[in-house]
Structures are given as structure tokens and as C-alpha cells.
Design an enzyme around this catalytic site. Structure first.
Site, PDB file in Angstrom:
ATOM      1  N   LYS A 188       0.843  -1.197   0.000  1.00 44.56           N
ATOM      2  CA  LYS A 188       0.000   0.000   0.000  1.00 44.56           C
ATOM      3  C   LYS A 188       0.888   1.260   0.000  1.00 44.56           C
ATOM      4  O   LYS A 188       2.097   1.160   0.118  1.00 44.56           O
ATOM      5  CB  LYS A 188      -0.961  -0.034   1.187  1.00 44.56           C
ATOM      6  CG  LYS A 188      -1.788  -1.338   1.285  1.00 44.56           C
ATOM      7  CD  LYS A 188      -2.882  -1.425   0.226  1.00 44.56           C
ATOM      8  CE  LYS A 188      -3.437  -2.810  -0.053  1.00 44.56           C
ATOM      9  NZ  LYS A 188      -4.133  -3.480   1.037  1.00 44.56           N
TER      10      LYS A 188
HETATM   11  C1  LIG Z   1      -5.013  -4.681   1.506  1.00 42.51           C
HETATM   12  C2  LIG Z   1      -6.495  -4.682   1.550  1.00 42.51           C
HETATM   13  C3  LIG Z   1      -7.232  -4.999   2.703  1.00 42.51           C
HETATM   14  C4  LIG Z   1      -6.650  -5.640   3.917  1.00 42.51           C
HETATM   15  O1  LIG Z   1      -5.623  -5.023   4.480  1.00 42.51           O
HETATM   16  P1  LIG Z   1      -4.541  -5.832   5.374  1.00 42.51           P
HETATM   17  O2  LIG Z   1      -3.805  -4.712   6.009  1.00 42.51           O
HETATM   18  O3  LIG Z   1      -3.718  -6.632   4.431  1.00 42.51           O
HETATM   19  O4  LIG Z   1      -5.292  -6.660   6.338  1.00 42.51           O
HETATM   20  C5  LIG Z   1      -8.609  -4.805   2.690  1.00 42.51           C
HETATM   21  N1  LIG Z   1      -9.236  -4.386   1.595  1.00 42.51           N
HETATM   22  C6  LIG Z   1      -8.571  -4.118   0.455  1.00 42.51           C
HETATM   23  C7  LIG Z   1      -9.346  -3.638  -0.725  1.00 42.51           C
HETATM   24  C8  LIG Z   1      -7.189  -4.274   0.388  1.00 42.51           C
HETATM   25  O5  LIG Z   1      -6.543  -4.046  -0.757  1.00 42.51           O
END
Ligand SMILES: *Cc1c(COP(=O)(O)O)cnc(C)c1O
Length: 386
Positions: A188
Site C-alpha cells: 500500500k
Molecule cells: C489490503 C487490503 C485490505 C486488507 O488489508 P490488510 O492490512 O492486508 O489486512 C482490505 N481491503 C482491500 C481492498 C485491500 O486491498
């Protein structure tokens, strides 16, 4: 054009961590508080300020953020929540963790976000939440969803795991929905290793969220610590340990400081892709006029049946970490078992976008040559001369 094959693998996303982060983490390691303490509070305050929300509650993943948001919204067995099938499984899992049922609605053909019109058609008296996702970093039509929820017992939880720093109509994502959730996974825009955040303008929800991230206990460890502390606390509901550590918060604070730089770099990579891939027979991602895109992903659409998988394999063979975001959630075995009546044909836009979608590498450390190499490989995989 003749291509020289890269020796190293170009991933689709990766973190950018520097010396500043290492120094900040090191200082916490040598301090009194390792887990949820002063750095978490500092991180929450800075994050709330950045997105323009009253409250921010840090947790140990984006998934935990979604789960406590669904729980704070009061989702329970017998309830339903409308969401997009074109997302990571964590979005609808959060609904299922509460015993509620995710109801999928189709997406928009330009942004690939949950369509407000399709979502509206799924509303009934059991629907207690709507969970749109800001796919790839392009904000969803949050005001349409807020309108839909108005005067009804419906909570809007925006899954902004892709969209930290994005804006719609001049407002930051995270400042509008009843609750907005973020992820700090390394792919991210900013990272804490693992981590997440919920933002809200509602103090009551914020208090619930703080309790839910800490076993359902109404006091945190710090308020029970020290001379004036008491041993008393009360567990008011059942929850888990979703606490973020101060070590991670220190990392997050530096990353948040650098976020504007990361977002600028991502935007310039998107621009470069747009200029280099302009002539290729693929559909490039759309950006509506009223938004600022946060470019978590760079999804192109290859609108020719069967071609995407061919291009995927040949680009992987050229050492490029292309990916597909996402296999629609209703394709997964669990959901088919839960709801045998789900039909892929009920989601024509999702099916079409899924069959052609290919995510090209997108992260701030990419250099011009990485983008050029990716576009050349895409062009030759599509068997077009450039
Ligand atoms: C990455 C992601 C999540 C979950 O996040 P984590 O930190 O990996 O638990 C939830 N929703 C979307 C759309 C994502 O891309």
C-alpha cells in the site's frame, strides 16, 4: 523493438523505507513502551489530521480495521451488507465475521468501483451497512452512498485500503463516510509492516472502536499504569487483540510524513504509463475530474477474450510482476458454498473487467526505465509493434 530481458524481478508493488524510519523504530525499541503507547496516540493524531477526520483508531491490519468497523456498526446474524465483489476478500470477510451476509452488487464500467445504482437495487430492511471500496486508489462516489444511508439505519464503511491521500470534490478520503478503513500493508502507499486505521467523525463510534481493538475492554493498559492507575477495568463485549505496536506507529509516523512524496511519485508513474501506452490496444485507467487518484494500482484492461492470461504469462516470463486485481469474491469456494444462488452472470461488468484486468507494476521506487520496459513488454506481449 528488440527487448533486453531484465535480470531482476520487477514486483507490482513494494515499500520505500529509508534511514529515517530505521532511526525512529530504533528509538522506540530503546524506550519504555513497545506496544500501544505514546507513539500510537501520536500516529492516530497525525493521521486524523492528515485525512481531516475527528478521530483515528490504529489497529494491527486493514482487515482488523474492517472487522471492528463492521462490529461497531452493529452488524450481526440476520443482517446484510452491500459490497463490491471486485475487491480483496477481506472486505466481505469482515461482514461474515459478524455473522452477517455480504450482498454483492455490480461495479462501474469506468472506475471499477461499486456502482451506486446497482447497490441501491440491493437495499432492503435487512441491509445495515454498505461497504464501497476505492478501487486502485480512485475514490468511490461516497456521497451517493451517504445519501442512500441517510434516514435509514445503514452505516457506510468505506474500505480505503487503496486510497490513503486520495480526494473527492476537494475532500480527503477518510473524512466523509461514517467510518473509513485503511491498510498499511507494504504494497500500500504507506506501511507499518502490518497495520491499519479506522477514521470517523463520530465520537461514540470512536469509543466503541477503541474498546473493540482491545478485547472489548473499556480501558487501555496505559490508563491503568503508574502511580495513579487502578486495577479496575470492565470487558463490555467480546472482541480480540487488534493493537498496533509503538514500534509500528513510529514507522507509520515517518511514512505519513513522506506520503505526499510517495503520492507524487505514483502520480508521475501513472502519467508516464499514460503517455507511453497511449497507442496500445488496452484500456488505461480512467480518472474522473472531481478526484485526486492515489494510484495504489495501475490496472489496464485487455478487452479481447482469453488474451489477458497470455499477456500475464509472457510478462511474468519477462520478469515483470504483473498481477490480477481481483478474482471476483463470488468466485471463491467459500462464497459459493455460503450462497449457492450466486451467479457470475448477475455481475456482467465485474466479469468483463475481471477477464481483461492486468495490474502493471506501480510503486514510488520505480524509475523511468522500469516503466519503459514494462510498456515494451506489454506491447510485445500484445504482438503490436511500438
Ligand atoms: C489490503 C487490503 C485490505 C486488507 O488489508 P490488510 O492490512 O492486508 O489486512 C482490505 N481491503 C482491500 C481492498 C485491500 O486491498
Amino acid at each position: 523493438m528488440h527487448m533486453i530481458k531484465r535480470k531482476t524481478f520487477l514486483p507490482y508493488g513494494r515499500q520505500d523505507i529509508g534511514e529515517q524510519e530505521a532511526v525512529a523504530v530504533d528509538a522506540v525499541l530503546k524506550s519504555d513502551w513497545l506496544t500501544t503507547g505514546p507513539k500510537v496516540v501520536e500516529f492516530e493524531t497525525a493521521f486524523a489530521k492528515f485525512v481531516g477526520a475527528k478521530e483515528a483508531i490504529a489497529v494491527n491490519s486493514g482487515t482488523a480495521a474492517l472487522q471492528i468497523a463492521c462490529q461497531a456498526a452493529g452488524l450481526k446474524k440476520g443482517d446484510m451488507a452491500v459490497t463490491t465483489p471486485f475487491t480483496f476478500v477481506a472486505t466481505s470477510n469482515a461482514v461474515a465475521y459478524c455473522g452477517a451476509k455480504p450482498v454483492f452488487a455490480d461495479i462501474e464500467p469506468d472506475t471499477y468501483n461499486l456502482s451506486a445504482d446497482c447497490a441501491r437495487k440491493k437495499l432492503n430492511s435487512h441491509v445495515k451497512a454498505i461497504l464501497p471500496v476505492d478501487y486502485a486508489g480512485h475514490p468511490c462516489d461516497i456521497l451517493d452512498f451517504m445519501d442512500m444511508a441517510e434516514k435509514k439505519d445503514i452505516t457506510v464503511i468505506e474500505d480505503a485500503a487503496h486510497a490513503v491521500g486520495a480526494q473527492i470534490d476537494g475532500k480527503k478520503v477518510g473524512s466523509i463516510a461514517h467510518m473509513t478503513t485503511f491498510s498499511f500493508h507494504p504494497v500500500k502507499q504507506m506501511t507499518t509492516g502490518e497495520g491499519g486505521m479506522v477514521t470517523t467523525n463520530d465520537e461514540e463510534l470512536a469509543n466503541k472502536l477503541r474498546t473493540l481493538r482491545n478485547h472489548g475492554i473499556n480501558k487501555d493498559a496505559r490508563s491503568r499504569h503508574g502511580k495513579a492507575g487502578t486495577y479496575e477495568y470492565d470487558m463490555t463485549e467480546l472482541s480480540f487483540n487488534y493493537r498496533l505496536t509503538d514500534i509500528q506507529a513510529a514507522l507509520g509516523l515517518v511514512q505519513l510524513d513522506r506520503l505526499p512524496e510517495f503520492l507524487r511519485k505514483r502520480a508521475s508513474i501513472a502519467k508516464l504509463y499514460e503517455s507511453l501506452a497511449d497507442e496500445l490496444p488496452v484500456k488505461l485507467p480512467a480518472t474522473r475530474k472531481n478526484v485526486r487518484h492515489a494510484w495504489h494500482l495501475y490496472p489496464v484492461l485487455i478487452d479481447k477474450p482469453g488474451k489477458r492470461d497470455e499477456v500475464f504469462s509472457s510478462m511474468r516470463a519477462a520478469n515483470i510482476g504483473v498481477n490480477v486485481h481481483y478474482i471476483p469474491v463470488y468466485h471463491h469456494t467459500y462464497h459459493k458454498k455460503q450462497n449457492p444462488k450466486l451467479r457470475a452472470s448477475d455481475f456482467p461488468v465485474t466479469e468483463r473487467v475481471f477477464s481483461g484486468e492486468l495490474s502493471l507494476p506501480m510503486f514510488p521506487g520505480m524509475v523511468r526505465e522500469d516503466v519503459e520496459y514494462t510498456v515494451q513488454a506489454l506491447a510485445s506481449s500484445l504482438k503490436v509493434r511500438q
